[in-house]
Design a protein around this motif. Structure first.
Motif, PDB file in Angstrom:
ATOM      1  N   GLY A   1       5.136   9.224   8.307  1.00 19.89           N
ATOM      2  CA  GLY A   1       4.920   8.126   7.379  1.00 19.89           C
ATOM      3  C   GLY A   1       3.637   7.353   7.567  1.00 19.89           C
ATOM      4  O   GLY A   1       3.173   6.678   6.645  1.00 19.89           O
ATOM      5  N   SER A   2       3.026   7.421   8.742  1.00 23.01           N
ATOM      6  CA  SER A   2       1.830   6.630   9.007  1.00 23.01           C
ATOM      7  C   SER A   2       1.160   7.122  10.278  1.00 23.01           C
ATOM      8  O   SER A   2       1.729   7.925  11.021  1.00 23.01           O
ATOM      9  CB  SER A   2       2.194   5.144   9.175  1.00 23.01           C
ATOM     10  N   LYS A   3      -0.031   6.612  10.525  1.00 22.17           N
ATOM     11  CA  LYS A   3      -0.719   6.924  11.777  1.00 22.17           C
ATOM     12  C   LYS A   3       0.083   6.390  12.958  1.00 22.17           C
ATOM     13  O   LYS A   3       0.146   7.025  14.023  1.00 22.17           O
ATOM     14  CB  LYS A   3      -2.130   6.326  11.770  1.00 22.17           C
ATOM     15  N   GLN A   4       0.722   5.238  12.796  1.00 24.85           N
ATOM     16  CA  GLN A   4       1.555   4.679  13.843  1.00 24.85           C
ATOM     17  C   GLN A   4       2.712   5.621  14.184  1.00 24.85           C
ATOM     18  O   GLN A   4       3.049   5.821  15.352  1.00 24.85           O
ATOM     19  CB  GLN A   4       2.098   3.309  13.423  1.00 24.85           C
ATOM     20  N   ASP A   5       3.303   6.240  13.170  1.00 22.57           N
ATOM     21  CA  ASP A   5       4.384   7.192  13.410  1.00 22.57           C
ATOM     22  C   ASP A   5       3.910   8.365  14.260  1.00 22.57           C
ATOM     23  O   ASP A   5       4.641   8.848  15.133  1.00 22.57           O
ATOM     24  CB  ASP A   5       4.929   7.724  12.080  1.00 22.57           C
TER      25      ASP A   5
ATOM     26  N   VAL B   1      -6.316   8.906   9.544  1.00 19.01           N
ATOM     27  CA  VAL B   1      -5.292   9.809   9.025  1.00 19.01           C
ATOM     28  C   VAL B   1      -5.939  10.899   8.180  1.00 19.01           C
ATOM     29  O   VAL B   1      -5.512  12.059   8.214  1.00 19.01           O
ATOM     30  CB  VAL B   1      -4.249   9.021   8.201  1.00 19.01           C
TER      31      VAL B   1
ATOM     32  N   ARG C   1       0.837   3.496   2.122  1.00 14.31           N
ATOM     33  CA  ARG C   1       1.299   3.739   3.485  1.00 14.31           C
ATOM     34  C   ARG C   1       2.576   2.963   3.766  1.00 14.31           C
ATOM     35  O   ARG C   1       3.483   3.451   4.405  1.00 14.31           O
ATOM     36  CB  ARG C   1       0.221   3.345   4.491  1.00 14.31           C
ATOM     37  N   ALA C   2       2.614   1.712   3.287  1.00 15.33           N
ATOM     38  CA  ALA C   2       3.771   0.862   3.567  1.00 15.33           C
ATOM     39  C   ALA C   2       5.026   1.420   2.910  1.00 15.33           C
ATOM     40  O   ALA C   2       6.127   1.193   3.368  1.00 15.33           O
ATOM     41  CB  ALA C   2       3.505  -0.561   3.082  1.00 15.33           C
TER      42      ALA C   2
ATOM     43  N   TYR D   1       1.645  12.564   4.911  1.00 15.10           N
ATOM     44  CA  TYR D   1       2.565  11.421   4.839  1.00 15.10           C
ATOM     45  C   TYR D   1       4.000  11.863   4.553  1.00 15.10           C
ATOM     46  O   TYR D   1       4.948  11.141   4.872  1.00 15.10           O
ATOM     47  CB  TYR D   1       2.110  10.448   3.759  1.00 15.10           C
TER      48      TYR D   1
ATOM     49  N   GLN E   1       5.773   4.523   2.628  1.00 14.26           N
ATOM     50  CA  GLN E   1       6.199   5.786   3.204  1.00 14.26           C
ATOM     51  C   GLN E   1       7.382   5.589   4.141  1.00 14.26           C
ATOM     52  O   GLN E   1       7.336   4.762   5.037  1.00 14.26           O
ATOM     53  CB  GLN E   1       5.050   6.429   3.994  1.00 14.26           C
TER      54      GLN E   1
ATOM     55  N   THR F   1       0.846  -1.186   0.000  1.00 11.92           N
ATOM     56  CA  THR F   1       0.000   0.000   0.000  1.00 11.92           C
ATOM     57  C   THR F   1       0.880   1.233   0.000  1.00 11.92           C
ATOM     58  O   THR F   1       2.080   1.169   0.282  1.00 11.92           O
ATOM     59  CB  THR F   1      -0.894   0.037   1.254  1.00 11.92           C
TER      60      THR F   1
ATOM     61  N   ASN G   1      10.046   6.526   7.226  1.00  6.84           N
ATOM     62  CA  ASN G   1       9.853   7.108   8.545  1.00  6.84           C
ATOM     63  C   ASN G   1      10.474   8.503   8.562  1.00  6.84           C
ATOM     64  O   ASN G   1      11.680   8.662   8.517  1.00  6.84           O
ATOM     65  CB  ASN G   1      10.531   6.226   9.599  1.00  6.84           C
TER      66      ASN G   1
END
Length: 232
Positions: free
Chosen positions: A79-83, A60, A7-8, A75, A10, A5, A12
Motif C-alpha cells: 500500500g505504501s513505501k512505509q508498508d 516508490v 497513497r492514503a 500499490y 491504498q 492522496t 494494507n
C-alpha cells in the motif's frame, strides 16, 4: 478538508497470498544454516533502493522501475513505501527471534551456554543477512505505531540475553557488576557486524561468531571454579 492522496487510499496488502514475501521459513533446529534468501521482486527492489539511497532518498517510483511494473501494480501489492519498510523489518526481526529461540532451546539450562548460543545466533544473522540487518538503521523512519511494534519485538532479544545474564550472576558463573549495561553493549557489538563484515574478508561467518562468543563471555566476566573460562 484536505483531499486524500492515492497513497492514503491504498489498503494494507503486505501479505497478499498470491505474492509470497520470500523470507526463509522456520529453520527449526538447524538455526545455524542459512538458505539463500529470495525475496519477492517488490521487497528485493525496495531493499536495493533503501540500501542505495536510504528510506527518505528512495522513491516508490524507483522501486517500481526496478521491478519493471507500474505504480498501481506496486500499490496493489504494497500500500505504501512505509508498508515496504515495515514488511522488510518485521520479516527480518521475526527470522532473528525464531532462530534465537531455537538456539536458546538447544543451549539447555546453563546460562553460559545460553549466552553463547544467543550471541552466536545473532552474530550469524548479522553476517548472513547483512543487507536486511543493515536496514535496522531505518527504524527512525517508521511511523509511531509501526516503530513501537517493531521495537517491542526487538526488545524480546534483549530480554532473552538479559535473563540468561541474570541467571548466570545468580549462579555465580557471571561476575560482572553491570549486567544490564553489559547485555546492551553485547547486542550493540553484534548488531554492528552488519556494518563492517564482508564475506570476501579474512574471517568466515562462523569465525566471527566464535570470536564474539568469547568477547561476550569475557564481558560477562565468566568464571567457573574461580578460573576464567575460554571457549575453544
Amino acid at each position: 478538508m484536505a483531499r486524500q492522496t492515492s497513497r492514503a487510499k491504498q489498503p494494507n496488502r503486505m501479505r497478499r497470498e498470491e505474492t509470497p514475501l520470500g523470507f526463509e521459513p522456520d529453520p527449526g533446529a538447524d538455526w545455524r544454516h542459512f538458505e539463500e534468501l529470495s525475496l519477492s521482486p517488490f521487497l528485493e527492489a525496495a531493499l536495493e533502493e533503501f540500501g542505495a539511497h536510504g528510506y527518505h532518498g528512495g522513491s516508490v517510483r524507483a522501486i517500481a522501475n526496478r521491478v519493471g511494473v507500474t505504480l498501481p501494480t506496486l500499490y496493489y501489492h504494497h500500500g505504501s513505501k512505509q508498508d515496504l519498510l515495515v514488511t522488510l523489518l518485521m520479516g527480518s526481526m521475526h527470522d532473528i527471534l525464531v532462530r534465537c529461540q531455537h538456539a536458546l532451546d538447544e543451549a539447555g539450562e546453563r546460562p553460559e551456554d545460553q549466552v553463547a548460543n544467543i550471541v552466536e545466533c545473532f552474530t550469524l544473522y548479522m553476517t548472513h543477512r547483512r543487507r536486511l540487518a543493515f536496514l535496522d538503521a531505518e527504524v527512525r523512519n517508521l511511523e509511531p505505531e509501526n516503530r513501537e511494534r517493531y521495537l517491542s519485538h526487538r526488545d524480546e532479544l534483549a530480554v532473552m540475553l538479559r535473563r540468561a545474564a541474570l541467571d548466570g550472576i545468580e549462579e555465580g558463573v557471571f561476575t560482572t557488576p553491570y549486567p544490564v549495561e553489559t547485555v546492551r553493549a553485547i547486542l550493540s557489538m553484534c548488531q554492528a557486524v552488519a556494518v563492517w563484515y564482508r564475506p570476501e574478508g579474512p574471517l568466515s561467518e562462523a569465525e566471527v561468531a566464535r570470536r564474539y562468543i568469547q568477547i561476550a563471555l569475557d564481558s560477562m566476566a565468566f568464571r567457573r571454579h574461580g578460573k576464567k573460562v575460554t571457549t575453544p
